[in-house]
Design a protein around this motif. Structure first.
Motif, PDB file in Angstrom:
ATOM      1  N   LEU A 140       0.837  -1.202   0.000  1.00 42.13           N
ATOM      2  CA  LEU A 140       0.000   0.000   0.000  1.00 42.13           C
ATOM      3  C   LEU A 140       0.875   1.256   0.000  1.00 42.13           C
ATOM      4  O   LEU A 140       0.563   2.232  -0.677  1.00 42.13           O
ATOM      5  N   ILE A 141       1.977   1.194   0.767  1.00 42.71           N
ATOM      6  CA  ILE A 141       2.873   2.351   0.798  1.00 42.71           C
ATOM      7  C   ILE A 141       3.426   2.613  -0.597  1.00 42.71           C
ATOM      8  O   ILE A 141       3.436   3.756  -1.094  1.00 42.71           O
ATOM      9  N   ILE A 142       3.875   1.529  -1.262  1.00 39.10           N
ATOM     10  CA  ILE A 142       4.466   1.705  -2.592  1.00 39.10           C
ATOM     11  C   ILE A 142       3.411   2.229  -3.563  1.00 39.10           C
ATOM     12  O   ILE A 142       3.644   3.181  -4.310  1.00 39.10           O
ATOM     13  N   LEU A 143       2.210   1.620  -3.522  1.00 40.04           N
ATOM     14  CA  LEU A 143       1.141   2.039  -4.439  1.00 40.04           C
ATOM     15  C   LEU A 143       0.780   3.506  -4.206  1.00 40.04           C
ATOM     16  O   LEU A 143       0.674   4.293  -5.157  1.00 40.04           O
ATOM     17  N   GLY A 144       0.647   3.864  -2.909  1.00 43.90           N
ATOM     18  CA  GLY A 144       0.277   5.244  -2.590  1.00 43.90           C
ATOM     19  C   GLY A 144       1.321   6.223  -3.104  1.00 43.90           C
ATOM     20  O   GLY A 144       0.998   7.223  -3.751  1.00 43.90           O
ATOM     21  N   THR A 145       2.588   5.924  -2.838  1.00 46.62           N
ATOM     22  CA  THR A 145       3.645   6.831  -3.279  1.00 46.62           C
ATOM     23  C   THR A 145       3.681   6.910  -4.807  1.00 46.62           C
ATOM     24  O   THR A 145       3.869   7.990  -5.378  1.00 46.62           O
ATOM     25  N   TYR A 146       3.486   5.754  -5.457  1.00 46.22           N
ATOM     26  CA  TYR A 146       3.508   5.735  -6.927  1.00 46.22           C
ATOM     27  C   TYR A 146       2.402   6.633  -7.483  1.00 46.22           C
ATOM     28  O   TYR A 146       2.655   7.483  -8.340  1.00 46.22           O
ATOM     29  N   ILE A 147       1.187   6.476  -6.942  1.00 43.56           N
ATOM     30  CA  ILE A 147       0.069   7.280  -7.457  1.00 43.56           C
ATOM     31  C   ILE A 147       0.307   8.756  -7.178  1.00 43.56           C
ATOM     32  O   ILE A 147       0.034   9.623  -8.008  1.00 43.56           O
ATOM     33  N   LEU A 148       0.889   9.017  -6.004  1.00 41.36           N
ATOM     34  CA  LEU A 148       1.212  10.394  -5.638  1.00 41.36           C
ATOM     35  C   LEU A 148       2.151  11.031  -6.659  1.00 41.36           C
ATOM     36  O   LEU A 148       1.907  12.122  -7.174  1.00 41.36           O
ATOM     37  N   LEU A 149       3.249  10.304  -6.979  1.00 43.87           N
ATOM     38  CA  LEU A 149       4.243  10.875  -7.888  1.00 43.87           C
ATOM     39  C   LEU A 149       3.721  10.890  -9.312  1.00 43.87           C
ATOM     40  O   LEU A 149       3.976  11.816 -10.075  1.00 43.87           O
ATOM     41  N   GLN A 150       2.973   9.847  -9.663  1.00 45.28           N
ATOM     42  CA  GLN A 150       2.462   9.705 -11.020  1.00 45.28           C
ATOM     43  C   GLN A 150       1.498  10.850 -11.338  1.00 45.28           C
ATOM     44  O   GLN A 150       1.356  11.235 -12.482  1.00 45.28           O
ATOM     45  N   GLY A 151       0.837  11.384 -10.305  1.00 40.56           N
ATOM     46  CA  GLY A 151      -0.130  12.453 -10.512  1.00 40.56           C
ATOM     47  C   GLY A 151       0.480  13.687 -11.141  1.00 40.56           C
ATOM     48  O   GLY A 151      -0.224  14.556 -11.631  1.00 40.56           O
ATOM     49  N   HIS A 152       1.807  13.744 -11.138  1.00 45.13           N
ATOM     50  CA  HIS A 152       2.465  14.883 -11.759  1.00 45.13           C
ATOM     51  C   HIS A 152       2.296  14.883 -13.268  1.00 45.13           C
ATOM     52  O   HIS A 152       2.236  15.919 -13.896  1.00 45.13           O
ATOM     53  N   PHE A 153       2.249  13.682 -13.859  1.00 41.05           N
ATOM     54  CA  PHE A 153       2.056  13.687 -15.322  1.00 41.05           C
ATOM     55  C   PHE A 153       0.831  12.946 -15.819  1.00 41.05           C
ATOM     56  O   PHE A 153       0.570  12.937 -17.001  1.00 41.05           O
ATOM     57  N   SER A 154       0.110  12.254 -14.986  1.00 42.26           N
ATOM     58  CA  SER A 154      -0.990  11.453 -15.528  1.00 42.26           C
ATOM     59  C   SER A 154      -2.096  11.403 -14.487  1.00 42.26           C
ATOM     60  O   SER A 154      -1.947  11.962 -13.412  1.00 42.26           O
ATOM     61  N   PRO A 155      -3.206  10.729 -14.791  1.00 40.49           N
ATOM     62  CA  PRO A 155      -4.268  10.653 -13.798  1.00 40.49           C
ATOM     63  C   PRO A 155      -3.733  10.129 -12.470  1.00 40.49           C
ATOM     64  O   PRO A 155      -2.850   9.288 -12.439  1.00 40.49           O
ATOM     65  N   GLY A 156      -4.300  10.570 -11.405  1.00 40.40           N
ATOM     66  CA  GLY A 156      -3.764  10.241 -10.073  1.00 40.40           C
ATOM     67  C   GLY A 156      -3.463  11.553  -9.417  1.00 40.40           C
ATOM     68  O   GLY A 156      -3.837  12.596  -9.930  1.00 40.40           O
ATOM     69  N   GLY A 157      -2.831  11.520  -8.268  1.00 41.70           N
ATOM     70  CA  GLY A 157      -2.490  12.809  -7.684  1.00 41.70           C
ATOM     71  C   GLY A 157      -2.477  12.778  -6.183  1.00 41.70           C
ATOM     72  O   GLY A 157      -2.546  11.710  -5.572  1.00 41.70           O
ATOM     73  N   VAL A 158      -2.375  13.981  -5.603  1.00 45.24           N
ATOM     74  CA  VAL A 158      -2.150  14.103  -4.173  1.00 45.24           C
ATOM     75  C   VAL A 158      -3.257  13.456  -3.371  1.00 45.24           C
ATOM     76  O   VAL A 158      -3.003  12.733  -2.410  1.00 45.24           O
ATOM     77  N   GLY A 166      -3.431   9.500  -3.832  1.00 44.37           N
ATOM     78  CA  GLY A 166      -2.252   8.902  -3.210  1.00 44.37           C
ATOM     79  C   GLY A 166      -2.311   9.016  -1.694  1.00 44.37           C
ATOM     80  O   GLY A 166      -2.036   8.050  -0.964  1.00 44.37           O
ATOM     81  N   GLY A 167      -2.730  10.187  -1.219  1.00 44.77           N
ATOM     82  CA  GLY A 167      -2.808  10.406   0.224  1.00 44.77           C
ATOM     83  C   GLY A 167      -3.803   9.463   0.880  1.00 44.77           C
ATOM     84  O   GLY A 167      -3.535   8.907   1.955  1.00 44.77           O
ATOM     85  N   ALA A 168      -4.947   9.254   0.220  1.00 49.16           N
ATOM     86  CA  ALA A 168      -5.960   8.365   0.798  1.00 49.16           C
ATOM     87  C   ALA A 168      -5.418   6.949   0.907  1.00 49.16           C
ATOM     88  O   ALA A 168      -5.636   6.257   1.917  1.00 49.16           O
ATOM     89  N   ILE A 169      -4.666   6.488  -0.124  1.00 49.72           N
ATOM     90  CA  ILE A 169      -4.121   5.119  -0.070  1.00 49.72           C
ATOM     91  C   ILE A 169      -3.066   5.011   1.025  1.00 49.72           C
ATOM     92  O   ILE A 169      -3.015   4.018   1.764  1.00 49.72           O
ATOM     93  N   LEU A 170      -2.252   6.061   1.177  1.00 45.15           N
ATOM     94  CA  LEU A 170      -1.248   6.048   2.250  1.00 45.15           C
ATOM     95  C   LEU A 170      -1.922   5.942   3.618  1.00 45.15           C
ATOM     96  O   LEU A 170      -1.484   5.193   4.499  1.00 45.15           O
ATOM     97  N   ALA A 171      -3.044   6.689   3.764  1.00 46.20           N
ATOM     98  CA  ALA A 171      -3.764   6.622   5.041  1.00 46.20           C
ATOM     99  C   ALA A 171      -4.267   5.211   5.285  1.00 46.20           C
ATOM    100  O   ALA A 171      -4.188   4.688   6.405  1.00 46.20           O
ATOM    101  N   ALA A 172      -4.773   4.565   4.222  1.00 45.82           N
ATOM    102  CA  ALA A 172      -5.262   3.195   4.355  1.00 45.82           C
ATOM    103  C   ALA A 172      -4.144   2.276   4.808  1.00 45.82           C
ATOM    104  O   ALA A 172      -4.341   1.399   5.651  1.00 45.82           O
ATOM    105  N   ALA A 173      -2.937   2.488   4.259  1.00 47.14           N
ATOM    106  CA  ALA A 173      -1.807   1.646   4.629  1.00 47.14           C
ATOM    107  C   ALA A 173      -1.582   1.680   6.132  1.00 47.14           C
ATOM    108  O   ALA A 173      -1.298   0.659   6.755  1.00 47.14           O
TER     109      ALA A 173
END
Lengths: 489, 231, 152
Positions: B112-130, B133-140
């Protein structure tokens, strides 16, 4: 100094306050007041700058309006910012030590309040409004009693319903115009929002802002919350925060809805608020409730004043709002000892002459007895309303006069109780800790009696400046956005 | 039917009629070409160099709103802490969820940590975002608490992370304030499109806000979970 | 073109339906948890309304492809950013609401707003006539109370 600091400084203070408190309790206790004093100095400095060079706007992040968010710094915004900061500072006097979370929330209310006064972007106003709202739910429950929690959750539900309506109104405005910036909206409004949908959007936003401003149909939280929250919190919410919501309504009226029938909507809600508030105050038998209902009535007066078109209405509205912001918090501070049933007040004059005198001065000013500033405020309101050629405004005058009679009736009833001689029941003497804010507010009130003419001069200067829509547009909106037709970029 | 119910129904019917009437006007006329949105669509990439235009609106053009949103979360946590109060040390906690759930939660944590961070960073260029990513990190952080309530997440640690993240965000803003005399201004160089460290200070803000939202959600959930246990 | 107009109308209808359902639940129900569910529905409806405002016929997400602005029309990014902000604010409000509900239940052992209002009225002397958030303030009930006090 930049106007942004008015918001940024208390925000920063709120974030670091818990960390400071963990190290040093005493340093933590003084952090809040010191931040507020610095903030007050910044606001005063900005006031000097605005009086010298005229108003200016600040583009957040260097993105000019309407693309970015802008703050508009004029005397009206600064006046309300100073009111919030000074009011919170006075209510800090005699506060207990160690209430970290309350102090954090108070600083956040100041940050949100300054943001509401300065912001020139509709959605940004919504965000600051939510900051103030969420902080006030927490503070309303801070006495820690079951009744406090129940009153606070009922306040939260009504207020959240209102906030959603506010957001819906903002969404409608965006759908009609494609912009959120107040200056851009002011430019576009005569063509795009002078229709029924624009009026619907205003009605929805009025429901949302009316929850905090204690406007007529959505003010049912007022007696419950003020009867259960600590006196300082009631003073802050009723005396100060409620005015900020009305300031936003005033900005909307001046900039966007000046030539529509929107002011009449506000006027009718104000009239209904005055009638219901004062009648309910006459009927209630609990001091906190009397004050709560009377604050509904007083805010109805401010709403009536803001509904009067032109600078005359703004002058009267500011005078009423400032007067109420001085008087009502002071009265609420007396309820810490005297709250509850009115017959607990029997013999109060013998127990504590000082507090009784304070109460009498404040009540007389609220009613509007001539040398006190309450008279001037009500007089300005009547003068403004008389000048408008519209039957509704003349009805409003009649309502205001009747409301004054009712106010006199219930305050005289309370004073009579205070001077009755003691029976078995004795009134408690208010603690010095709670009297400190009330005393300082009364001193401010008496100072304003002595300086009536400079105050009324500066009020009319503030109102002239605030009523000038063209200046707002020219200072904020870059000239390449000065066109009405939709352009392909 | 009492007065309140009647007035509520009248309000609902009024709202329905209004919105229905609005629909007729708005729905057919919603191709706005001159609005601010259109301007941003064409100017965001050349001005900022960010690929995801929603991200550049969120962090640059309307950065103050995002700061306000973080503040609302902070207010909500503080107010919830004020309302719920301190947990008693001898308070009983909920019963353990059992071996399977506990193991699964522990296994899930790194992913979950890896997925959350990935979505967080990926949001810079593609769908996804803060936010996502933040919600998934909280779930972790929260899934392990649900699985074994007796050993909750250390409050001190989460509060420290929360405070640090907010302070970092404020410091970035303040630096920007001094460098350009404008709040939330952009700090670093523009870089080239579609690299992580492009578009001025947006990626930094991005990461900080993502972690802030994650810790704030986890903090709210943990606080609610603790009260239930103490009842 | 007509097809996409149909999608827009459908989306608006869904948003308005959610808003009305949410308001209905908030003002007509007496159970606090149901009222909070109503609030969630209402917020979802308003967010859907915002998203639909930004939608354009046959448009793509506002993301550049290989650093180039795509040929097709893009949807308006501002409502999307507003919705992201509004969702997070909504979560904060709901969390605080649940915290208050927990404490209210611990104090009174009920979540029925009318019972709560009666208990509140007994404890504080506030004249609450109806038990739910939206009602008209009525001086009549207070008058009744004063009459009762006089008679006793």
């Amino acid at each position: 100094m930049n106007g942004v600091w008015l918001v940024a400084l208390p925000l920063l203070g709120a974030f670091v306050l818990p960390m400071i408190y963990r190290r040093h309790t005493i340093v933590g206790y003084w952090t809040g007041p010191v931040i507020l004093i610095i903030n007050l100095a910044i606001a005063m400095g900005l006031w000097q700058r605005v009086s010298a060079d005229g108003t200016h706007s600040i583009a957040m992040g260097g993105f000019p309006a309407p693309v970015g968010i802008t703050f508009y710094v004029d005397k009206l915004a600064l006046l309300f910012a100073i009111m919030v900061i000074l009011g919170t500072l006075i209510l800090w006097l005699g506060k207990k030590m160690g209430e970290v979370r309350e102090e954090t929330l108070l600083l956040l209310i100041v940050a949100g309040g300054c943001g509401l006064a300065l912001s020139g972007d509709l959605f940004n106003i919504y965000v600051f409004y939510e900051i103030v709202a969420v902080a006030s739910y927490g503070l309303a429950a801070s006495r820690g009693t079951g009744a406090g929690y129940a009153a606070s959750i009922r306040f939260l539900i009504l207020s959240a319903l209102g906030s959603s309506m506010l957001l819906l109104g903002i969404a409608l405005i965006y759908a009609m115009t494609g912009t959120l910036n107040l200056s851009h909206l002011a430019y576009l409004a005569p063509q795009m929002l002078n229709n029924s949908v624009g009026l619907v959007a205003f009605a929805l936003m009025l429901i949302g802002l009316g929850v905090k401003a204690e406007l007529f149909p959505v003010n049912t939280w007022v007696p419950e919350v003020y009867a259960t929250a600590p006196a300082r919190i009631s003073a802050l919410l009723g005396g100060i925060v409620s005015k900020l919501a009305l300031l936003v309504v005033l900005r909307l009226l001046v900039l966007i809805y000046a030539d529509t029938s929107a002011p009449l909507l506000l006027l009718s809600l104000g009239i209904l608020g005055v009638i219901t508030g004062e009648l309910a105050a006459l009927r209630s038998s609990d001091l906190r409730q009397v004050l709560a209902y009377s604050s509904i009535g007083q805010l109805g007066l401010v709403a009536i004043a803001f509904a009067i078109p032109g600078p005359a209405g703004i002058i009267a509205g500011i005078a009423l709002a400032l007067h109420h912001a001085l008087v009502k918090p002071a009265l609420f501070m007396l309820t810490e000892a005297w709250g509850g049933q009115l017959n607990r007040l029997v013999g109060a004059a013998q127990v504590s002459m000082l507090s009784t005198l304070l109460f009498i001065v404040l009540a007389l000013s609220l009613v509007g007895i001539p040398p006190l500033p309450g008279f001037l405020a009500k007089f300005l309101l009547l003068k403004g309303a008389l000048a408008v050629e519209n039957g509704w405004y003349h009805t409003a005058i009649a309502v205001v006069l009747i409301a004054t009679v009712i106010e006199t009736a219930y305050f005289i009833r309370i004073m009579r109780l205070m001077f009755q001689s003691k029976t078995q029941q004795t009134a408690d003497a208010p603690l010095m800790r709670d009297l400190k804010p009330a005393l300082s507010l009364v001193v401010l009130l008496l100072i304003s009696v002595l300086t009536v003419s400079p105050i009324s001069q500066s009020l009319s200067a503030i109102a002239e400046e605030a009523a000038d829509k063209e200046v707002y547009i020219n200072k904020t909106l870059p000239s390449d956005w000065h066109h009405l037709e939709k352009v392909e970029w | 039917m009492n007065l309140r119910e009647i007035s509520s129904l009248v309000f609902i019917v009024w709202l329905g009629l209004l919105l229905g009437a609005v629909l007729k006007i708005v729905a057919y006329d919603n191709i706005l070409t001159g609005g601010v949105g259109t301007y941003i669509l064409t100017h965001a990439a050349p001005e900022l160099g960010a690929e995801n235009i929603v991200t550049s609106v969120l962090l640059a053009y309307r950065g103050l709103d995002t700061l306000g949103e973080l503040t609302v979360l902070f207010v909500a946590i503080t107010a919830a802490g004020l309302v719920l109060g301190q947990r008693r040390t001898d308070a009983p906690s909920d019963s353990d969820a059992g071996f399977i759930l506990r193991t699964a939660a522990n296994l899930l944590f790194p992913f979950l940590i890896i997925l959350g961070t990935y979505i967080l960073l990926q949001g810079h260029f593609s769908p996804g975002g803060v936010f996502q990513g933040g919600a998934i990190l909280a779930a972790a952080f929260f899934v392990p608490i649900l699985a074994s309530p007796a050993s909750p997440l250390h409050h001190r640690v989460s509060r420290l992370v929360e405070g640090l993240v907010v302070a970092t965000f404020m410091i970035i803003c303040l630096l920007a304030l001094f460098s350009d005399d404008a709040f939330l201004a952009l700090l670093l160089g523009k870089g080239s499109v579609s690299q992580l460290f492009s578009a001025y200070s947006l990626p930094l803000l991005h990461i900080v806000i993502g972690f802030q939202i994650g810790t704030a959600f986890a903090g709210i959930l943990a606080r609610l979970q603790e009260t239930e246990a103490s009842d | 073109m007509t097809e996409s107009a149909g999608i827009i109308i459908l989306s608006y209808c869904g948003a308005i339906g959610l808003i009305l359902l949410g308001v209905f639940a908030m003002v007509m129900y007496r159970h606090l948890i149901r009222i909070i569910f109503g609030l969630m529905l209402l917020e979802a409806g308003v967010n859907l309304f915002l998203i639909t405002i930004g939608y354009r016929a046959n448009a793509v997400a506002p993301i550049l492809v290989d650093g180039q602005i795509p040929a097709a029309a893009m949807v308006d990014p501002i409502p999307q950013a507003m919705v992201l902000t509004a969702i997070v604010i909504g979560v904060g409000v709901q969390a605080l609401a649940l915290a208050l509900v927990v404490k209210t239940y611990q104090a009174y052992r009920t979540l029925d707003t009318q019972e709560l209002a009666q208990k509140l009225a007994k404890e504080t002397g506030v004249d609450i006539i109806e038990g739910t958030p939206v009602y008209l303030p009525s001086p009549l009930a207070a008058h009744k109370q004063i009459l009762e006090e006089k008679s006793t």
